[in-house]
Design a protein around this motif. Structure first.
Motif, PDB file in Angstrom:
ATOM      1  N   GLY A 167      -7.083   0.640  15.669  1.00 29.94           N
ATOM      2  CA  GLY A 167      -7.879   0.549  14.444  1.00 29.94           C
ATOM      3  C   GLY A 167      -8.308  -0.859  14.132  1.00 29.94           C
ATOM      4  O   GLY A 167      -9.446  -1.092  13.707  1.00 29.94           O
ATOM      5  N   VAL A 168      -7.422  -1.819  14.349  1.00 28.04           N
ATOM      6  CA  VAL A 168      -7.746  -3.214  14.044  1.00 28.04           C
ATOM      7  C   VAL A 168      -8.771  -3.768  15.023  1.00 28.04           C
ATOM      8  O   VAL A 168      -9.662  -4.539  14.642  1.00 28.04           O
ATOM      9  N   CYS A 169      -8.653  -3.395  16.301  1.00 29.05           N
ATOM     10  CA  CYS A 169      -9.536  -3.932  17.338  1.00 29.05           C
ATOM     11  C   CYS A 169     -10.844  -3.160  17.469  1.00 29.05           C
ATOM     12  O   CYS A 169     -11.709  -3.556  18.263  1.00 29.05           O
ATOM     13  N   GLY A 170     -11.010  -2.078  16.729  1.00 28.84           N
ATOM     14  CA  GLY A 170     -12.278  -1.352  16.758  1.00 28.84           C
ATOM     15  C   GLY A 170     -12.496  -0.517  17.999  1.00 28.84           C
ATOM     16  O   GLY A 170     -13.643  -0.324  18.418  1.00 28.84           O
ATOM     17  N   VAL A 171     -11.433   0.004  18.607  1.00 26.47           N
ATOM     18  CA  VAL A 171     -11.591   0.898  19.748  1.00 26.47           C
ATOM     19  C   VAL A 171     -12.198   2.215  19.257  1.00 26.47           C
ATOM     20  O   VAL A 171     -11.870   2.695  18.166  1.00 26.47           O
ATOM     21  N   SER A 172     -13.075   2.797  20.049  1.00 27.70           N
ATOM     22  CA  SER A 172     -13.757   4.023  19.633  1.00 27.70           C
ATOM     23  C   SER A 172     -12.755   5.156  19.438  1.00 27.70           C
ATOM     24  O   SER A 172     -11.735   5.241  20.137  1.00 27.70           O
ATOM     25  N   MET A 173     -13.054   6.042  18.496  1.00 31.35           N
ATOM     26  CA  MET A 173     -12.151   7.151  18.196  1.00 31.35           C
ATOM     27  C   MET A 173     -12.032   8.110  19.370  1.00 31.35           C
ATOM     28  O   MET A 173     -10.979   8.726  19.569  1.00 31.35           O
ATOM     29  N   THR A 174     -13.085   8.252  20.150  1.00 36.53           N
ATOM     30  CA  THR A 174     -13.014   9.135  21.317  1.00 36.53           C
ATOM     31  C   THR A 174     -11.966   8.638  22.298  1.00 36.53           C
ATOM     32  O   THR A 174     -11.139   9.422  22.800  1.00 36.53           O
ATOM     33  N   ASP A 175     -11.981   7.334  22.580  1.00 32.44           N
ATOM     34  CA  ASP A 175     -10.986   6.768  23.491  1.00 32.44           C
ATOM     35  C   ASP A 175      -9.588   6.853  22.889  1.00 32.44           C
ATOM     36  O   ASP A 175      -8.618   7.131  23.614  1.00 32.44           O
ATOM     37  N   CYS A 176      -9.464   6.618  21.594  1.00 34.12           N
ATOM     38  CA  CYS A 176      -8.156   6.695  20.945  1.00 34.12           C
ATOM     39  C   CYS A 176      -7.562   8.097  21.031  1.00 34.12           C
ATOM     40  O   CYS A 176      -6.389   8.268  21.392  1.00 34.12           O
ATOM     41  N   MET A 177      -8.363   9.104  20.725  1.00 33.30           N
ATOM     42  CA  MET A 177      -7.855  10.469  20.708  1.00 33.30           C
ATOM     43  C   MET A 177      -7.574  10.979  22.113  1.00 33.30           C
ATOM     44  O   MET A 177      -6.550  11.633  22.355  1.00 33.30           O
TER      45      MET A 177
END
Length: 302
Positions: A167-177
């Motif tokens: 969340g802090v580094c702005g990774v895309s939600m698709t990659d996170c999930m």
């Protein structure tokens, strides 16, 4: 404000379950809670939906706020449902909770970027795998969701820390999930299998002539234990290979290396030329400033 409200909602949902314990703290409490919920779910589809709804809300809440204890739901899910169904259900809930934790951490990005820019940049490079703007290096590195999956599998960083960092580094939600689902799947399967084995042992009637040792040596339990051992040891045994996957770029052909080497040399030449021109311009400005000062000095006596 969100934390107290969500906590009150979870407490309200847990209070609707027909259980005698507030929350299990020991193995005996987990076994008693499992027996009570198993008896409740056997009474019809309504109680099953009720338990699943409470499980979903509390599991997402725990992962969203990085509160320990979600493994208890994994064990109970394996005891209440089939291991395969419980694994998919609880992995999905873990993924949703991780996504909520990432969203909750996003407002911290401007503050941390202002005070810790270098540390945040290093963390972003580790998660996204792009240390600079060089296209060859960017293509050579693995995708962010692959790196996130590997980080969860090898257990180098706590899952809650990965959620907050995304969340802090702005990774895309698709990659996170996607990274959360794949990275959490083996561990969730292990804990669900444990719940299924414990339920099998607990459901054996005490007057039965079959002892627990005999029950543990049945082919069904042996296969489950082998599968459980494989899931537990696979990420550990493959830790070096997984680390190599996120640290080293994949193989690039000689033609591609030559191509990108030429591009890099061309960029270096352009940068050197631009620097030379800037230096010449600065030198000209300095000389002009000296001439202006000399002219002013000559004009002062008159």
């Amino acid at each position: 404000m969100m934390f107290p409200v969500s906590t009150a909602l979870v407490v309200l949902c847990l209070s609707t379950l027909p259980i005698s314990l507030a929350w299990p703290r020991t193995l005996a409490d987990v076994a008693q809670l499992g027996r009570e919920l198993h008896g409740y779910t056997q009474s019809g589809p309504g109680p099953v939906a009720h338990v699943m709804g409470v499980m979903a809300i509390s599991a997402v809440w725990k992962h969203a706020w990085s509160i320990p204890g979600s493994v208890i739901w994994n064990v109970l899910g394996g005891a209440l449902f089939s291991p395969a169904y419980a694994t998919i259900l609880l992995t999905t809930l873990t993924m949703l909770g991780s996504a909520c934790a990432t969203l909750l951490a996003m407002p911290l990005a401007p503050f941390l970027t202002h005070f810790f820019p270098r540390a945040l940049d290093m963390t972003r490079n580790a998660l996204e795998g792009a240390s600079d703007a060089d296209e060859a290096s960017a293509q050579g590195r693995s995708s962010p969701w692959v790196r996130l999956s590997v980080l969860r599998l090898i257990g180098v960083v706590p899952w809650s820390g990965i959620n907050i960092a995304c969340g802090v580094c702005g990774v895309s939600m698709t990659d996170c999930m996607l990274g959360a689902f794949i990275g959490c799947l083996p561990w969730t399967a292990v804990t669900c299998q444990i719940g299924d084995i414990l339920q099998t042992v607990a459901s054996t009637p005490s007057p039965s002539p079959q002892s627990i040792s005999d029950l543990l040596t049945t082919p069904d339990i042996i296969l489950k234990l082998i599968f459980l051992s494989f899931l537990s040891l696979a990420p550990i045994l493959a830790r070096d290979r997984l680390r190599l996957l996120i640290s080293s770029p994949p193989h690039i052909s000689a033609e591609e290396k030559t191509k990108w080497a030429w591009v890099q040399q061309w960029r270096t030449k352009l940068r050197s030329r631009s620097l030379t021109r800037m230096q010449q311009r600065e030198q000209s400005l300095k000389e002009l400033a000296v001439l202006v000062e000399e002219k002013r000095a000559l004009e002062l006596p008159s």
